[in-house]
Design a protein around this motif. Structure first.
Motif, PDB file in Angstrom:
ATOM      1  N   MET A 299      30.806  25.339  35.072  1.00 23.43           N
ATOM      2  CA  MET A 299      30.739  26.361  34.061  1.00 23.43           C
ATOM      3  C   MET A 299      31.677  26.051  32.901  1.00 23.43           C
ATOM      4  O   MET A 299      32.104  26.948  32.197  1.00 23.43           O
ATOM      5  N   LYS A 300      31.990  24.778  32.728  1.00 23.78           N
ATOM      6  CA  LYS A 300      32.870  24.397  31.632  1.00 23.78           C
ATOM      7  C   LYS A 300      32.246  24.750  30.285  1.00 23.78           C
ATOM      8  O   LYS A 300      32.950  25.157  29.368  1.00 23.78           O
ATOM      9  N   TRP A 301      30.939  24.644  30.159  1.00 24.38           N
ATOM     10  CA  TRP A 301      30.273  24.949  28.893  1.00 24.38           C
ATOM     11  C   TRP A 301      30.443  26.418  28.524  1.00 24.38           C
ATOM     12  O   TRP A 301      30.648  26.745  27.361  1.00 24.38           O
ATOM     13  N   LEU A 302      30.387  27.311  29.524  1.00 17.80           N
ATOM     14  CA  LEU A 302      30.573  28.736  29.267  1.00 17.80           C
ATOM     15  C   LEU A 302      31.995  29.017  28.794  1.00 17.80           C
ATOM     16  O   LEU A 302      32.211  29.789  27.861  1.00 17.80           O
ATOM     17  N   HIS A 303      32.953  28.361  29.421  1.00 17.09           N
ATOM     18  CA  HIS A 303      34.345  28.520  29.018  1.00 17.09           C
ATOM     19  C   HIS A 303      34.546  28.036  27.581  1.00 17.09           C
ATOM     20  O   HIS A 303      35.225  28.697  26.789  1.00 17.09           O
ATOM     21  N   MET A 304      33.965  26.913  27.234  1.00 16.44           N
ATOM     22  CA  MET A 304      34.130  26.371  25.880  1.00 16.44           C
ATOM     23  C   MET A 304      33.491  27.274  24.828  1.00 16.44           C
ATOM     24  O   MET A 304      34.073  27.518  23.775  1.00 16.44           O
ATOM     25  N   ILE A 305      32.311  27.787  25.113  1.00 17.12           N
ATOM     26  CA  ILE A 305      31.647  28.697  24.168  1.00 17.12           C
ATOM     27  C   ILE A 305      32.469  29.969  24.001  1.00 17.12           C
ATOM     28  O   ILE A 305      32.686  30.441  22.882  1.00 17.12           O
TER      29      ILE A 305
ATOM     30  N   SER B 131      33.317  37.438  25.134  1.00 15.87           N
ATOM     31  CA  SER B 131      34.096  36.219  25.339  1.00 15.87           C
ATOM     32  C   SER B 131      35.542  36.553  25.687  1.00 15.87           C
ATOM     33  O   SER B 131      36.147  35.914  26.551  1.00 15.87           O
TER      34      SER B 131
END
Length: 69
Positions: A1-7, A51
């Motif tokens: 879920m790194k992409w969710l954290h970055m967004i 977020s």
């Protein structure tokens, strides 16, 4: 879920910068960019708020400094 954290992190930075500009210069960058589309502007604000909740809820697991304690 790194992409969710970055967004979520990017949206949080955008929201923080926008509030800084509103406070310092009375310049709402989000409104300026999508001002003719109030629904999109509201969506941006909702995504920034979500977020912030996501980052606050997952911060302890992601932060290297906080995880050491």
């Amino acid at each position: 879920m790194k992409w969710l954290h970055m967004i979520a992190f990017i949206l949080l930075v955008v929201g923080g910068l926008n509030w800084g500009l509103v406070g310092l210069l009375k310049l709402n960058l989000v409104s300026m960019l999508v001002g003719s589309m109030p629904a999109v502007e509201m969506l941006v604000y909702v995504l920034v708020g979500l977020s912030a909740v996501y980052i606050a809820a997952t911060h302890m697991g992601d932060c290297k400094v906080c995880a050491k304690k």
